[in-house]
Design an enzyme around this catalytic site. Structure first.
Site, PDB file in Angstrom:
ATOM      1  N   LYS A 279       6.565 -11.202  -3.690  1.00  0.00           N
ATOM      2  CA  LYS A 279       7.711 -10.992  -2.804  1.00  0.00           C
ATOM      3  C   LYS A 279       8.522 -12.280  -2.685  1.00  0.00           C
ATOM      4  CE  LYS A 279       5.705  -7.535   0.305  1.00  0.00           C
ATOM      5  NZ  LYS A 279       6.698  -6.479   0.091  1.00  0.00           N
ATOM      6  N   ARG A 353      -0.265   2.187  -1.122  1.00  0.00           N
ATOM      7  CA  ARG A 353      -0.608   3.542  -1.581  1.00  0.00           C
ATOM      8  C   ARG A 353      -1.885   3.535  -2.420  1.00  0.00           C
ATOM      9  NH1 ARG A 353       5.122   4.154  -4.473  1.00  0.00           N
ATOM     10  NH2 ARG A 353       5.633   2.747  -2.756  1.00  0.00           N
TER      11      ARG A 353
HETATM   12  N1  BES Z   1       4.194  -3.609   2.832  1.00  0.00           N
HETATM   13  C1  BES Z   1       5.284  -3.259   2.002  1.00  0.00           C
HETATM   14  C2  BES Z   1       6.316  -2.384   2.722  1.00  0.00           C
HETATM   15  C3  BES Z   1       7.104  -3.042   3.809  1.00  0.00           C
HETATM   16  C4  BES Z   1       8.305  -3.643   3.537  1.00  0.00           C
HETATM   17  C5  BES Z   1       6.683  -2.981   5.115  1.00  0.00           C
HETATM   18  C6  BES Z   1       9.031  -4.203   4.552  1.00  0.00           C
HETATM   19  C7  BES Z   1       7.409  -3.536   6.139  1.00  0.00           C
HETATM   20  C8  BES Z   1       8.605  -4.150   5.859  1.00  0.00           C
HETATM   21  C9  BES Z   1       4.791  -2.480   0.781  1.00  0.00           C
HETATM   22  O1  BES Z   1       3.534  -2.799   0.338  1.00  0.00           O
HETATM   23  C10 BES Z   1       5.750  -2.771  -0.317  1.00  0.00           C
HETATM   24  O2  BES Z   1       5.843  -3.906  -0.703  1.00  0.00           O
HETATM   25  N2  BES Z   1       6.434  -1.743  -0.783  1.00  0.00           N
HETATM   26  C11 BES Z   1       7.378  -1.894  -1.817  1.00  0.00           C
HETATM   27  C12 BES Z   1       7.210  -0.716  -2.747  1.00  0.00           C
HETATM   28  C13 BES Z   1       8.003  -0.828  -4.017  1.00  0.00           C
HETATM   29  C14 BES Z   1       7.449  -1.938  -4.891  1.00  0.00           C
HETATM   30  C15 BES Z   1       7.937   0.497  -4.733  1.00  0.00           C
HETATM   31  C16 BES Z   1       8.777  -1.873  -1.196  1.00  0.00           C
HETATM   32  O3  BES Z   1       9.000  -1.118  -0.262  1.00  0.00           O
HETATM   33  O4  BES Z   1       9.613  -2.638  -1.655  1.00  0.00           O
HETATM   34 ZN    ZN Z   2       3.570  -4.455  -1.037  1.00  0.00          ZN
END
Ligand code: BES
Ligand code: ZN
Ligand code: ZN
Length: 503
Positions: A279, A353
């Site tokens: 990230k 997931r």
């Molecule tokens: N934990 C994150 C989702 C999240 C993002 C929660 C912002 C709270 C605030 C999750 O694990 C994630 O990173 N999801 C990705 C999925 C994508 C790679 C398909 C996302 O939402 O960008």
């Molecule tokens: Zn994530």
């Protein structure tokens, strides 16, 4: 903080400051306010006329009683618009008022059960709302601050009502509200902890603490056992971290038969760096909250145990940390979940997931729960779709979904049902495995939910994507900056509702 109801009225109360609510738009004092106005020679009328007292939620005006009343100060607290005052309205007012009075260094609050309140909500609901709102609104997380707080803590809240039956009913509500609020605050405590203090092992220890306190059964599966069970998806996520995974199973048995009526499954990623699909640094610290779903299910079961409904509930958390590193799983890897389905990892940041795939498979094949609800800070797409106002909900079973929506509404924790049209499934098809862990940017919260549905079997199942509502950016109503504790109270309400329906 001690909170209770007692018999008393504006002339018979031993307090430093008496609090009376005033609704927004009040032109002339009526009822209790009128009586006080009489004793104080019309000062309340004047303040209303001048617009000093507006009655807005969170507004407090402190009037010196100049020896005309048994207490030195009278607090007129805004109560918002009268016709909007349901339980949630009072919860909000309680939170705002309690914080405003703490800022004024008032240590003990005595408030009059408003004459008009009983028309809109029962004394039970009012007592519950006051307890929930005040205890949640006054929440602080100061354990790492070495300096003392600027204001004193509120030590006591007393709700005064004129008759014994009202006092009894208020106290009944207060008792329930306290349990709900303390459970929500417990979830907040877990989520607010930094990830160096809240690792998968610490989550398991927290569960052990709850088990010990309320006599619940706890099972923690270690990495080796997870491996034996074939939890390749959750293990894939955790393999880049020096902190080993913990698969936590905490059970409450509220009725004789051994079957599990309701499984609460929470995402427990104690820190989500994104892994190799790392990230951006900006705001990455917020990802310590990626175990908010897991915190909510553990906290909820502690509340459920205290309220003791006749229902068997189980909380399940696959606690892991998502890190990059020499051992980390990588984009393109294929992992196999406990139900045998294979998953091509497109992004190591779509890790929630994967952990839930194994938790849901476990619940389906080992626990065989009658109903399953999972809670996860699953997608950024959910925040884009619904913002910070409500969670997204998904279900394969409309009656169960309806119960969850009602439980959420009672808690003031809004949720909005999203579709799971077959056409979306296309998006996460893989060329080399049964599915991909990413369905592209469009409808990101939906494809994530549908991915989960591949692992929950045919059981009535609800999924809540809480990515937009697990944290608050500022103190507002009974929320305070930081973790919200959502949806802990929804889950407790759900267990109570389901138990009541089964009787
Ligand atoms: N934990 C994150 C989702 C999240 C993002 C929660 C912002 C709270 C605030 C999750 O694990 C994630 O990173 N999801 C990705 C999925 C994508 C790679 C398909 C996302 O939402 O960008
Ligand atoms: Zn994530
Ligand atoms: Zn995550």
């Amino acid at each position: 903080m001690n909170i209770k109801a007692s018999k008393g009225d504006i002339n018979n109360v031993d307090t430093e400051a008496l609090t009376v609510f005033c609704f927004e738009g009040t032109r002339k004092p009526a009822g209790t306010l009128q009586a006080l106005d009489g004793v104080l020679e019309g000062v309340i009328s004047v303040l209303l006329k001048k617009g000093v007292i507006k009655g807005k939620s969170g507004e407090v005006n402190i009037i010196d009683t100049l020896g005309r009343l048994p207490y030195p100060q009278l607090v007129i607290a805004g109560a918002g618009k009268q016709k909007e005052m349901d339980a949630e309205g009072w919860r909000r007012v309680a939170g705002e008022t309690a914080r405003a009075l703490r800022r004024r260094n008032i240590e003990s609050i005595s408030l009059i059960f408003p004459d008009a309140a009983s028309k809109e909500v029962s004394p039970e609901d009012f007592g519950q709302a006051m307890a929930e709102g005040a205890v949640m609104g006054l929440y602080t997380f100061r354990k790492y601050l070495t300096a003392k707080a600027d204001s004193r803590e509120i030590k006591a809240v007393t709700i005064l009502a004129p008759t014994r039956p009202e006092v009894i009913r208020l106290n009944r509500g207060i008792k329930k509200g306290l349990i709900l609020a303390q459970a929500a605050n417990m979830a907040r405590d877990m989520v607010n902890e930094p990830s160096n203090a809240m690792t998968p092992a610490t989550m398991a220890e927290t569960a052990a603490g709850i088990a010990g306190r309320y006599g619940l059964e706890l099972k923690v599966l270690e990495k080796e056992e997870m491996h034996k069970l074939g939890m390749g998806a959750a293990l894939g996520v955790s393999q880049g971290s020096a902190n080993p995974p913990k698969f936590i199973i905490l059970s409450y048995q509220g009725r004789r038969s051994t079957g599990v009526d309701l499984a609460l499954v929470g995402k427990g990623v104690t820190f989500d760096t994104g892994g190799i699909s790392i990230k951006p640094a900006d705001k990455m610290e917020e990802m310590k909250a990626d175990m908010a779903g897991g915190a909510s299910v553990l906290a909820a079961i502690s509340g459920i145990a205290q309220l003791a409904p006749e229902i068997n509930v189980m909380a399940v958390v696959a606690a892991v940390e998502n890190m990059p590193g020499g051992r980390a799983y990588k984009p393109g890897d294929v992992v196999k979940a406990m139900n045998g389905k294979t998953i091509e990892v497109i992004s190591t940041d779509a890790e929630g997931r994967l952990t839930l795939a194994d938790a849901l498979s476990y619940v389906d094949s080992v626990i065989k729960a009658e109903h399953v609800i999972d809670i996860a800070t699953l997608t950024g797409a959910c925040v884009i779709a619904l913002g910070h106002v409500c969670s997204a909900s998904y279900s394969n079973n409309q009656p169960f979904m309806g119960q969850v929506v009602k439980a959420a509404a009672d808690a003031g924790e809004k949720t909005w049902q999203m579709p799971m049209f077959e056409e979306y499934r296309e998006q996460y098809k893989s060329d080399i495995a049964d599915m991909k862990n990413v369905g592209g940017r469009p409808a990101g919260s939906i494809t994530a939910a549908m991915f989960l549905s591949e692992f929950s079997g045919d059981r009535p199942w609800v999924h809540l994507d809480i990515a937009g509502v697990d944290g608050a950016e500022k103190d507002q109503r009974y929320q305070v900056k930081g973790a919200t504790g959502i949806p802990t109270r929804t889950l407790i309400n759900l267990a109570l509702r389901m138990a009541a329906k089964n009787r």
